[in-house]
Scaffold this motif. Sequence first.
Motif, mmCIF file in Angstrom:
data_model
loop_
_atom_site.group_PDB
_atom_site.id
_atom_site.type_symbol
_atom_site.label_atom_id
_atom_site.label_comp_id
_atom_site.label_asym_id
_atom_site.label_seq_id
_atom_site.Cartn_x
_atom_site.Cartn_y
_atom_site.Cartn_z
ATOM 1 N N GLN A 576 0.853 -1.189 0.000
ATOM 2 C CA GLN A 576 0.000 0.000 0.000
ATOM 3 C C GLN A 576 0.890 1.241 0.000
ATOM 4 O O GLN A 576 1.453 1.616 1.027
ATOM 5 C CB GLN A 576 -0.915 0.019 1.226
ATOM 6 C CG GLN A 576 -1.886 1.183 1.234
ATOM 7 C CD GLN A 576 -2.867 1.125 2.398
ATOM 8 O OE1 GLN A 576 -2.841 0.205 3.204
ATOM 9 N NE2 GLN A 576 -3.740 2.116 2.481
ATOM 10 N N PRO A 577 1.047 1.925 -1.135
ATOM 11 C CA PRO A 577 1.956 3.061 -1.203
ATOM 12 C C PRO A 577 1.428 4.307 -0.495
ATOM 13 O O PRO A 577 2.197 5.158 -0.070
ATOM 14 C CB PRO A 577 2.090 3.315 -2.705
ATOM 15 C CG PRO A 577 0.804 2.828 -3.278
ATOM 16 C CD PRO A 577 0.410 1.634 -2.437
ATOM 17 N N ARG A 578 0.119 4.422 -0.407
ATOM 18 C CA ARG A 578 -0.501 5.571 0.252
ATOM 19 C C ARG A 578 -1.954 5.208 0.566
ATOM 20 O O ARG A 578 -2.441 4.152 0.168
ATOM 21 C CB ARG A 578 -0.438 6.814 -0.628
ATOM 22 C CG ARG A 578 -0.977 6.636 -2.028
ATOM 23 C CD ARG A 578 -0.624 7.804 -2.940
ATOM 24 N NE ARG A 578 -1.072 7.580 -4.311
ATOM 25 C CZ ARG A 578 -0.374 6.911 -5.211
ATOM 26 N NH1 ARG A 578 0.803 6.396 -4.881
ATOM 27 N NH2 ARG A 578 -0.831 6.753 -6.431
ATOM 28 N N ASP A 579 -2.613 6.093 1.249
ATOM 29 C CA ASP A 579 -3.971 5.819 1.709
ATOM 30 C C ASP A 579 -4.905 5.475 0.549
ATOM 31 O O ASP A 579 -4.900 6.140 -0.493
ATOM 32 C CB ASP A 579 -4.513 7.050 2.453
ATOM 33 C CG ASP A 579 -5.893 6.802 3.015
ATOM 34 O OD1 ASP A 579 -6.064 5.795 3.728
ATOM 35 O OD2 ASP A 579 -6.806 7.600 2.725
ATOM 36 N N ALA A 580 -5.673 4.399 0.737
ATOM 37 C CA ALA A 580 -6.724 3.973 -0.194
ATOM 38 C C ALA A 580 -6.183 3.432 -1.517
ATOM 39 O O ALA A 580 -6.935 3.270 -2.476
ATOM 40 C CB ALA A 580 -7.712 5.113 -0.463
ATOM 41 N N VAL A 581 -4.889 3.141 -1.576
ATOM 42 C CA VAL A 581 -4.286 2.594 -2.798
ATOM 43 C C VAL A 581 -3.600 1.283 -2.458
ATOM 44 O O VAL A 581 -2.854 1.199 -1.483
ATOM 45 C CB VAL A 581 -3.253 3.570 -3.407
ATOM 46 C CG1 VAL A 581 -2.557 2.935 -4.613
ATOM 47 C CG2 VAL A 581 -3.923 4.876 -3.807
ATOM 48 N N TRP A 582 -3.857 0.258 -3.267
ATOM 49 C CA TRP A 582 -3.194 -1.034 -3.073
ATOM 50 C C TRP A 582 -2.588 -1.482 -4.400
ATOM 51 O O TRP A 582 -3.255 -1.463 -5.430
ATOM 52 C CB TRP A 582 -4.174 -2.097 -2.578
ATOM 53 C CG TRP A 582 -3.516 -3.456 -2.470
ATOM 54 C CD1 TRP A 582 -3.637 -4.502 -3.331
ATOM 55 C CD2 TRP A 582 -2.601 -3.880 -1.452
ATOM 56 N NE1 TRP A 582 -2.862 -5.565 -2.921
ATOM 57 C CE2 TRP A 582 -2.210 -5.208 -1.760
ATOM 58 C CE3 TRP A 582 -2.071 -3.271 -0.309
ATOM 59 C CZ2 TRP A 582 -1.325 -5.935 -0.972
ATOM 60 C CZ3 TRP A 582 -1.182 -4.000 0.477
ATOM 61 C CH2 TRP A 582 -0.829 -5.319 0.153
ATOM 62 N N TYR A 583 -1.316 -1.877 -4.372
ATOM 63 C CA TYR A 583 -0.647 -2.393 -5.553
ATOM 64 C C TYR A 583 -0.636 -3.916 -5.512
ATOM 65 O O TYR A 583 -0.107 -4.509 -4.559
ATOM 66 C CB TYR A 583 0.797 -1.887 -5.620
ATOM 67 C CG TYR A 583 0.942 -0.459 -6.101
ATOM 68 C CD1 TYR A 583 0.013 0.116 -6.966
ATOM 69 C CD2 TYR A 583 2.029 0.311 -5.703
ATOM 70 C CE1 TYR A 583 0.158 1.417 -7.408
ATOM 71 C CE2 TYR A 583 2.188 1.613 -6.154
ATOM 72 C CZ TYR A 583 1.247 2.159 -7.004
ATOM 73 O OH TYR A 583 1.402 3.444 -7.450
ATOM 74 N N HIS A 584 -1.227 -4.528 -6.550
ATOM 75 C CA HIS A 584 -1.223 -5.980 -6.655
ATOM 76 C C HIS A 584 0.196 -6.454 -6.927
ATOM 77 O O HIS A 584 1.046 -5.701 -7.389
ATOM 78 C CB HIS A 584 -2.169 -6.415 -7.781
ATOM 79 C CG HIS A 584 -2.624 -7.826 -7.667
ATOM 80 N ND1 HIS A 584 -2.951 -8.415 -6.474
ATOM 81 C CD2 HIS A 584 -2.801 -8.793 -8.612
ATOM 82 C CE1 HIS A 584 -3.322 -9.663 -6.683
ATOM 83 N NE2 HIS A 584 -3.230 -9.926 -7.966
ATOM 84 N N TYR A 585 0.453 -7.743 -6.682
ATOM 85 C CA TYR A 585 1.829 -8.236 -6.732
ATOM 86 C C TYR A 585 2.312 -8.552 -8.138
ATOM 87 O O TYR A 585 3.501 -8.817 -8.334
ATOM 88 C CB TYR A 585 1.992 -9.467 -5.830
ATOM 89 C CG TYR A 585 1.407 -10.755 -6.403
ATOM 90 C CD1 TYR A 585 2.170 -11.597 -7.207
ATOM 91 C CD2 TYR A 585 0.098 -11.134 -6.114
ATOM 92 C CE1 TYR A 585 1.644 -12.780 -7.708
ATOM 93 C CE2 TYR A 585 -0.433 -12.307 -6.614
ATOM 94 C CZ TYR A 585 0.334 -13.130 -7.410
ATOM 95 O OH TYR A 585 -0.188 -14.294 -7.912
ATOM 96 N N PHE A 586 1.436 -8.524 -9.156
ATOM 97 C CA PHE A 586 1.924 -8.808 -10.504
ATOM 98 C C PHE A 586 1.302 -7.860 -11.522
ATOM 99 O O PHE A 586 0.252 -7.254 -11.291
ATOM 100 C CB PHE A 586 1.648 -10.268 -10.899
ATOM 101 C CG PHE A 586 0.189 -10.607 -11.093
ATOM 102 C CD1 PHE A 586 -0.442 -10.407 -12.311
ATOM 103 C CD2 PHE A 586 -0.559 -11.151 -10.052
ATOM 104 C CE1 PHE A 586 -1.780 -10.722 -12.497
ATOM 105 C CE2 PHE A 586 -1.891 -11.477 -10.219
ATOM 106 C CZ PHE A 586 -2.508 -11.252 -11.449
#
Length: 708
Positions: A576-586
């Motif tokens: 999670q780079p910042r609030d309300a954002v999620w980066y998937h692993y691929f």
Amino acid sequence: MKKTFLSIVLLFVVFVAFADEGMWILKELNKQSIARMQELGFVFPIDQLYDENNPSLKDAVVIFGGGCSGVAVSDQGLIFTNHHCGYDAIQKLSSIEQDYLKNGFMADSYENELQADGLTVSFLQSMQDVTDEILPKIPSVLNEVQRELAIDSISDLLLTEYDGNPFIDAQVIPFYAGNKYYRVVYDVFRDVRLVIAPPQSIGKFGGETDNWMWPRHTGDFSVFRVYADKDNKPAEYSKDNVPYKPKYVVPVSLKGMAEGDYAMTIGYPGRTQRYLSSWGIKQMMESENKPRIEVRGVKQQIWWDAMTKSDVTRIKYASKYAGSSNYWKNAKGMNVALVKMNVVSEKESLESRMEEWINSDQQRKEKYGDVLSILKEAYTETNDLAKYTTYFLETFHNGIEIIRFANTILQFDANGSQQEKQEFISDRIINAYKNYNPDLDKKVLAELMKLYAERVPEQYHPDIYKTIQKKFKGNYDKYADWLFKHSKFTNLDDLLEFLKTADIKKLIKDPAMELALSVKDMGYELSSQMIPAYEKIMQGERKFMSALMEMNPDKEFYPDANFTQRLSYGTIKGYQPRDAVWYHYFSTTQGVLEKEIPDDPEFEVQPFILDILKMADFDRYADKDGKMHVCFLSDNDITGGNSGSPVFNGNAELLGLAFDGNWEALSGDVIFEPEMQRTISVDIRYILFVIDKIMKAPHIVNELNLVQ
């Protein structure tokens, strides 16, 4: 009593490494790390990780060139590494007629593989702890410079048996800030040939814009082959050489990965400073990173403008630009991350606790009582001088190319044999000028010398600045025009003719040589002023590291990276780079199609590649979700030098190649932040897909030991 106990508890909490933190020497893996690896899913036999007497995994992981890692993937000497690691070799082999950077390269047979002149691949032979053969022999009364000289003398004796062997690289290397020493020995292979280079639209997709960023869609790989003599020993290039048979070959997995799966890297991380003091961090940010960012930004803009207007210039400067911009952006991201993570304050808190720990015991006061004051004084008193030194190095050593050419000529021995002179000219001069544009360098010279004059006090200006003021009234453009018009160093033919006839008096009067000699004099002046501080810093850091280890006797420390073979373990994981954002692993090839921009040098993709991706016929290389995965994330602990490192699953099968870190955690060289720090790797299945379906080289895939 309660206060002392609380302090010790706090120290232990602060210094217990996060479970998956660390770049571990394979020979120093402790029970705690091994148990954690197995808990995460590692099932490969521990005793087959590192073995100097039998084939082991360490035998498959190589130093590629002078600053990258790679992995042996076939019993015919195939090495997988990053595209950016092979970039310099690919660039040197490219021309307008054969633009392997832009269009890629594929050898359909051994005979058509291209010799990468000057490229080496080194296999680790052994690492031996020689601390007890060095430190007991060093008198405690020596100052830091004398201490280093004594260690060098002892080290030379420990390396005597390897003298004169061009196929062995043996070094005695300090660890833990000079509190431990290893003798490290490598077999060096000098016949290395290019096998596969994907087009730049794959291998460098996203360019500088995507560098250090996620999501990533870069097929950052290249394939080389190591050759040996008929006895499977290292040899100089020869048509009679045969593919090398490595001691250990890594199996290649087609099984893919899922979030939470075990991930392990083995490679050669270059440099970390995890135990750096708060004063050292502040100097790094203000006196090193900021000047570097400014000077390289000016130089790179000049280069980039020229590269986008001329294919000739693009090919000549592609590797130089990539190397410069990588560390430029790293410096920018590091400063941002260090501030965001409040690293300096954390270090200051640590130093306060250390001071309390030292002062609570008389013996510790006698041993370590001056360590913090030494570091504080050495760094704070040299912040300005360190800044001026960085401006100097970035301007005159890393910026203006004609100065480097002049310095090279100073090493030319006019009295040497004809063969020695010819070898020098071929190796040191002709190859350098192949990738040189004097008109471009003239622009860089004028802009950087002007910037240096504006940022650095006059007392640290080379004497040539007085000439510029007197003869050119401070106009750096006019000075650059005059220098490049009258110097023999701007044209290879003129320079070679000059070397045949000129005596030393004429040589030193050449305008480029006058500039180089003036710069060299100021370099000596800056160095002489910095040496006393360097001496204090070396002493302080060594004692600081010793104090940390003594404070935490139950903690297993890992040494800072120093371009020796290291292992890191962790898991496949997004963030999670910042609030309300999620980066998937691929990421997948869909991202390539979404990012593609016609006529953009960073995001353009050839139509035939787009057609193949749109067909979505990914064959056995597709993930079980039917998509073609391109890159993936893991929380492995890596840094520069790890580029090209294999990423393994729990069975020590190849999952991909590490090629980058993430922007949000570019403070990773100073502090490991487990919630944010991620390794970006290219999926091995995408590599194989590109080799097979785009490069039309299924014979390379057939060499591999594929695991379904």
